[in-house]
Design a protein around this motif. Structure first.
Motif, short mmCIF file in Angstrom:
data_model
loop_
_atom_site.label_atom_id
_atom_site.label_comp_id
_atom_site.label_asym_id
_atom_site.label_seq_id
_atom_site.Cartn_x
_atom_site.Cartn_y
_atom_site.Cartn_z
N ILE A 83 10.81 -14.21 3.96
CA ILE A 83 10.74 -12.75 3.86
C ILE A 83 9.52 -12.37 3.04
O ILE A 83 9.36 -12.83 1.91
CB ILE A 83 12.03 -12.18 3.23
N VAL A 84 8.67 -11.56 3.62
CA VAL A 84 7.48 -11.06 2.93
C VAL A 84 7.62 -9.55 2.79
O VAL A 84 7.72 -8.85 3.79
CB VAL A 84 6.18 -11.41 3.68
N GLU A 85 7.66 -9.10 1.56
CA GLU A 85 7.72 -7.66 1.29
C GLU A 85 6.30 -7.20 0.97
O GLU A 85 5.63 -7.79 0.13
CB GLU A 85 8.66 -7.37 0.13
N ALA A 86 5.87 -6.17 1.65
CA ALA A 86 4.52 -5.66 1.48
C ALA A 86 4.56 -4.21 1.02
O ALA A 86 5.36 -3.42 1.51
CB ALA A 86 3.74 -5.77 2.79
N ARG A 87 3.68 -3.89 0.10
CA ARG A 87 3.49 -2.51 -0.36
C ARG A 87 2.02 -2.19 -0.20
O ARG A 87 1.15 -2.97 -0.57
CB ARG A 87 3.92 -2.37 -1.80
N PHE A 88 1.75 -1.02 0.37
CA PHE A 88 0.39 -0.56 0.61
C PHE A 88 0.17 0.74 -0.16
O PHE A 88 0.97 1.67 -0.03
CB PHE A 88 0.15 -0.32 2.10
N ILE A 89 -0.91 0.80 -0.93
CA ILE A 89 -1.19 1.99 -1.74
C ILE A 89 -2.66 2.36 -1.58
O ILE A 89 -3.54 1.52 -1.77
CB ILE A 89 -0.89 1.72 -3.23
N ASP A 90 -2.92 3.63 -1.25
CA ASP A 90 -4.28 4.12 -1.17
C ASP A 90 -4.41 5.32 -2.10
O ASP A 90 -3.50 6.15 -2.20
CB ASP A 90 -4.64 4.54 0.26
N ARG A 91 -5.55 5.43 -2.78
CA ARG A 91 -5.74 6.49 -3.77
C ARG A 91 -5.99 7.86 -3.17
O ARG A 91 -5.71 8.88 -3.79
CB ARG A 91 -6.90 6.15 -4.71
N VAL A 92 -6.54 7.91 -1.93
CA VAL A 92 -6.98 9.20 -1.41
C VAL A 92 -6.32 9.59 -0.10
O VAL A 92 -5.83 10.71 0.04
CB VAL A 92 -8.52 9.21 -1.25
N THR A 93 -6.36 8.71 0.90
CA THR A 93 -5.84 9.07 2.22
C THR A 93 -4.62 8.23 2.58
O THR A 93 -4.33 7.22 1.97
CB THR A 93 -6.92 8.89 3.30
N ALA A 94 -3.92 8.66 3.61
CA ALA A 94 -2.70 7.99 4.04
C ALA A 94 -2.99 6.63 4.67
O ALA A 94 -4.04 6.42 5.27
CB ALA A 94 -1.95 8.87 5.04
N ILE A 95 -2.04 5.74 4.52
CA ILE A 95 -2.09 4.45 5.22
C ILE A 95 -1.89 4.75 6.70
O ILE A 95 -1.02 5.53 7.09
CB ILE A 95 -0.98 3.50 4.72
N ARG A 96 -2.72 4.12 7.53
CA ARG A 96 -2.67 4.39 8.98
C ARG A 96 -2.06 3.24 9.77
O ARG A 96 -1.59 3.42 10.88
CB ARG A 96 -4.07 4.68 9.49
N GLY A 97 -2.08 2.02 9.20
CA GLY A 97 -1.53 0.89 9.92
C GLY A 97 -1.61 -0.37 9.10
O GLY A 97 -2.28 -0.42 8.06
N ALA A 98 -0.92 -1.41 9.56
CA ALA A 98 -0.92 -2.71 8.90
C ALA A 98 -0.65 -3.80 9.92
O ALA A 98 0.01 -3.57 10.93
CB ALA A 98 0.12 -2.76 7.78
#
Length: 160
Positions: A83-98
């Motif tokens: 199990i890999v838990e991922a968190r994505f954080i951007d300072r300015v714009t929304a995350i669009r994909g991974a």
């Protein structure tokens, strides 16, 4: 051409007396955040004062975002599943994909956000892998924001 960042009251002069119809603007030296442009055009230099025209345009706020999303990973084995838990954080714009890859192959396998839609500056995803062979494996995860800045992280898992 004038510029004003979020929270600023005063327009700052960036360029003047341009004779071009388009300008290349390298935003890499700009602070990140929401920004507006004001463009003032005039033909006063080529016409008598009573015939000169002047027009002004102010843009809607837009994002200057030069940094990639931060990708944080945590991995664990649970029974025969990785199990890999991922968190994505951007300072300015929304995350669009991974997406993810295993052992540097299968690039572009898409991840889904836990809330069902990549639409905010912080997103979470969980990857469950139940068919990893015995041995060491590298799981790489990448995420991109609305302006296509890409962040990458990896985690190494050993299956016994």
């Amino acid at each position: 051409i004038y510029l004003r960042g979020a929270g600023q009251q005063t327009w700052k002069l960036v360029e003047e007396k341009l004779k071009l119809t388009s300008v290349y603007w390298d935003t890499e030296a700009m602070p990140e955040g929401m920004t507006q442009l004001r463009i003032i055009a005039s033909d006063a230099a080529q016409n008598p004062a009573d015939l000169a025209l002047r027009h002004e345009y102010t843009s809607e706020p837009f994002a200057v975002d030069n940094s990639p999303p931060v990708v944080q990973l945590a991995a664990r084995r649970q029974d025969d599943i990785t199990i890999v838990e991922a968190r994505f954080i951007d300072r300015v714009t929304a995350i669009r994909g991974a997406s993810y890859s295993i052992d540097y192959a299968d690039h572009g396998l898409r991840l889904a956000p836990l809330d069902g839609l990549f639409d905010s500056r912080e997103e979470d995803s969980v990857l469950r892998l139940d068919d990893l062979a015995v041995g060491e494996h590298v799981i790489s995860v990448q995420a991109w924001d609305q302006l296509d800045n890409v962040g990458v992280a990896r985690v190494v898992i050993t299956v016994e």
